[in-house]
Design a protein around this motif. Structure first.
Motif, PDB file in Angstrom:
ATOM      1  N   SER B 130       0.852  -0.986  -0.104  1.00  0.00           N
ATOM      2  CA  SER B 130      -0.013   0.070   0.206  1.00  0.00           C
ATOM      3  C   SER B 130       0.778   1.254  -0.013  1.00  0.00           C
ATOM      4  N   GLY B 151       1.068   6.179  -1.494  1.00  0.00           N
ATOM      5  CA  GLY B 151       0.267   4.927  -1.511  1.00  0.00           C
ATOM      6  C   GLY B 151       0.704   3.780  -2.537  1.00  0.00           C
ATOM      7  N   SER B 153      -0.659  -0.190  -4.250  1.00  0.00           N
ATOM      8  CA  SER B 153       0.193  -0.574  -4.763  1.00  0.00           C
ATOM      9  C   SER B 153       0.483   0.206  -6.371  1.00  0.00           C
ATOM     10  N   GLU B 173      -6.183  -2.649  -8.948  1.00  0.00           N
ATOM     11  CA  GLU B 173      -6.989  -3.006  -7.782  1.00  0.00           C
ATOM     12  C   GLU B 173      -6.956  -4.425  -7.157  1.00  0.00           C
ATOM     13  N   SER B 177      -5.731  -0.830  -4.212  1.00  0.00           N
ATOM     14  CA  SER B 177      -4.638  -0.379  -4.816  1.00  0.00           C
ATOM     15  C   SER B 177      -4.537   0.748  -5.584  1.00  0.00           C
ATOM     16  N   GLU B 180      -6.712   3.728  -2.588  1.00  0.00           N
ATOM     17  CA  GLU B 180      -5.813   4.319  -1.366  1.00  0.00           C
ATOM     18  C   GLU B 180      -4.788   5.371  -1.925  1.00  0.00           C
ATOM     19  N   ALA B 406      -9.412   5.881   3.155  1.00  0.00           N
ATOM     20  CA  ALA B 406      -8.270   5.308   3.935  1.00  0.00           C
ATOM     21  C   ALA B 406      -8.256   5.846   5.241  1.00  0.00           C
ATOM     22  N   CYS B 426      -3.876  -0.244   6.177  1.00  0.00           N
ATOM     23  CA  CYS B 426      -4.178   0.993   5.481  1.00  0.00           C
ATOM     24  C   CYS B 426      -5.407   0.668   4.429  1.00  0.00           C
ATOM     25  N   ASP B 427      -5.813  -0.661   4.239  1.00  0.00           N
ATOM     26  CA  ASP B 427      -6.664  -0.999   3.280  1.00  0.00           C
ATOM     27  C   ASP B 427      -8.059  -1.479   3.889  1.00  0.00           C
TER      28      ASP B 427
END
Lengths: 55, 479
Positions: B130, B151, B153, B173, B177, B180, B406, B426-427
């Motif tokens: 993240s 943030g 990925s 996502e 991903s 965030e 987030a 974070c997710d």
């Protein structure tokens, strides 16, 4: 979990790990498994298979 | 000088049509910014050599009348989206020199329309993260504050758009991903309904979760890209056929989309106070604009992230099995170390994968192994089904579900590296949408005192992207 378990998993996943990497993973696994283990406490109240949403 | 900061797809298209400037001119502007900023931000791993040639081809389309909305529009694309003849490394050393042998569906469609693909962007290795901190190619930095992360990925794609190094970008996502990093970088991020956009040619992480998702600086840009890419593709067995892309909710009966459900119980704690205050204020603004804000309960969704961190590693352990030092990618060739085939597998994978990738592959192997399969994987699959059903059920009473995107704003480089679970958290608000397959949008909602972007998120029923986009455009007016 112990080092032997990590070694078995690494064998299954075909990933070679150094001794330090195995120790680090064992430590990480402790935290991660403690987190996802809470899924065990979820009560599903299952009875028969329910396909009502897909009909 | 083109005003890149306030540029949109529609503005660029108008300018192209009127001949105010050409795609080549626009791309040259972006290349200038890239030259100035990319070294520090590390948004792009590679800028393609043929970028200006692509722009010239796009300009030809305007001359011969075959141009469409995305012709000549400069895109940044995430390093896990295949572009034939170009390297796609998924942020990993194991694919450092892998050249895509075919175009992904999304790439083929963008190239057909004459979009300009500037380059591939940095990401957490195999989308596992993240923050971009697990990338084998260094972190990306947040353009709003370069001591912080963008943030992940899809951090590189977010940084590229936020820093005006591309007009728009594609990310993917699996769990938040795109939403965030959109939150951390002050952008719009739209995760489509699972099955809406083809996964053909996307380096797989979690097949039942992955979706290509666009970044834009405004809702309309995300809408244009989504509408363009949301098509049935027979090459993706999970692509939804056109006739099944129907809304099956109260919105069909014209409920008007004015009722927002908020599962306040999901964020009673663990949320940064600035995020919480901003979310409450945002809901007030919707209330003033005539929306109804309703308290809803989503008891199973509380376990979304736990279920995700069982299901996703399981799928990862399968999807990454193909990186074996034989088919393609990094391979240990040194004869002294190799005694048999197994050694090639063990050493290639051991050395080619980074720490997080190895962690998740082993975690997946564990939850799928004999003795643990039922307690972990099967249980998680059942919980997932419950999450999906309770969300579908909620949409019988409300039109949208809102949460913060987030739990915190962009954090500093180096943070959360010691504790994997801290990073996973974070997710926490992203997970329900990926598990349930419903579409979700992240919308910029303000700034903290330190000038860091804040964001709110909506979920809608399956194929309810229109409701998300409508609420998003409303929010752009009232925030």
């Amino acid at each position: 979990m112990n080092i032997k378990d990590v070694e078995n998993l690494a064998e299954l996943a075909r990933i070679e790990l150094s001794e330090e990497e195995k120790e680090a993973l064992l430590k990480d696994f402790g935290g991660i498994l403690a987190y996802v283990k809470t899924i065990e406490e979820v009560k599903l109240n299952e009875t028969a298979p329910d396909t009502s949403y897909y009909d | 000088m083109i005003d890149l900061k306030n540029l949109t797809i529609e503005k660029a298209h108008e300018s192209f049509k009127k001949g105010e400037y050409a795609s080549r001119d626009l791309v040259e502007e972006y290349l200038k910014v890239i030259k100035e900023k990319n070294k520090e931000l590390n948004a792009y791993l590679e800028v393609y050599e043929d970028v200006l040639k692509q722009a010239d081809e796009a300009d030809k389309k305007f001359k011969n009348g075959t141009a469409s909305e995305l012709t000549g529009i400069p895109f940044a694309i995430k390093d896990n989206i295949l572009f034939e003849g170009h390297i796609a490394s998924a942020g990993s050393k194991i694919l450092e020199n892998y050249t895509a042998s075919y175009d992904s569906f999304v790439m083929r469609e963008l190239r057909k329309a004459g979009a300009v693909i500037i380059g591939r962007t940095n990401m957490d290795e195999f989308a596992m993260g993240s923050s971009t901190q697990t990338s084998a190619y260094g972190v990306s930095r947040n353009p709003h504050d370069t001591s912080r992360l963008p943030g992940g990925s899809s951090g590189g794609s977010a940084a590229a758009v936020a820093a005006d190094m591309a007009l728009v970008a594609l990310g993917t996502e699996t769990c938040g991903s795109v939403r965030e990093p959109a939150a951390f970088c002050g952008l719009v991020g739209l995760k489509p309904t699972y099955g809406a956009v083809s996964r053909n040619g996307i380096i797989a992480m979690g097949n039942s979760l992955d979706q290509v998702a666009p970044f834009g600086k405004n809702v309309r840009d995300a809408e244009i890209i989504f509408n363009f890419l949301s098509k049935y593709d027979k090459e993706d067995s999970t692509s939804i056929p056109d006739k099944s892309r129907v809304l099956d909710t109260r919105q069909k009966e014209g409920a008007g989309g004015g009722c927002i459900g908020v599962p306040w119980h999901l964020f009673e704690k663990g949320v940064d106070p600035a995020v919480m205050e901003n979310f409450k204020q945002s809901m007030e603004k919707f209330k003033k604009a005539g929306y109804e804000i309703v308290d809803i309960e989503l008891p199973f969704s509380k376990y979304s992230l736990e279920a995700y961190y069982i299901i996703m590693p399981a799928e990862v352990s399968t999807n990454l099995a193909r990186f074996d030092g034989i088919r393609y990618g990094f391979s240990v060739q040194n004869d002294k170390e190799i005694n048999n085939l197994k050694d090639i597998y063990m050493k290639s994978r051991g050395r080619g994968f980074g720490k997080e990738a190895r962690r998740r592959i082993l975690l997946g192997t564990y939850v799928l192994s004999h003795g643990y399969y039922d307690a972990y994987y099967n249980k998680a699959v059942k919980v997932r089904e419950k999450v999906k059903r309770e969300i579908i059920e909620a949409f019988k009473k409300v039109d949208l579900i809102a949460t913060p995107t987030a739990p915190m704003p962009a954090f500093k480089i180096g943070e959360k590296l010691d504790d994997p679970v801290a990073m996973y958290l974070c997710d926490i608000f992203s997970a329900p949408a990926n598990l349930a397959g419903v579409p979700s949008i992240a919308l910029p909602s303000g700034m903290t005192k330190e000038n860091l972007p804040l964001s709110i998120q909506f979920m809608a029923p399956h194929f309810g992207e229109e409701a998300l986009l409508k609420a998003g455009k409303e929010f752009e007016k009232i925030r």
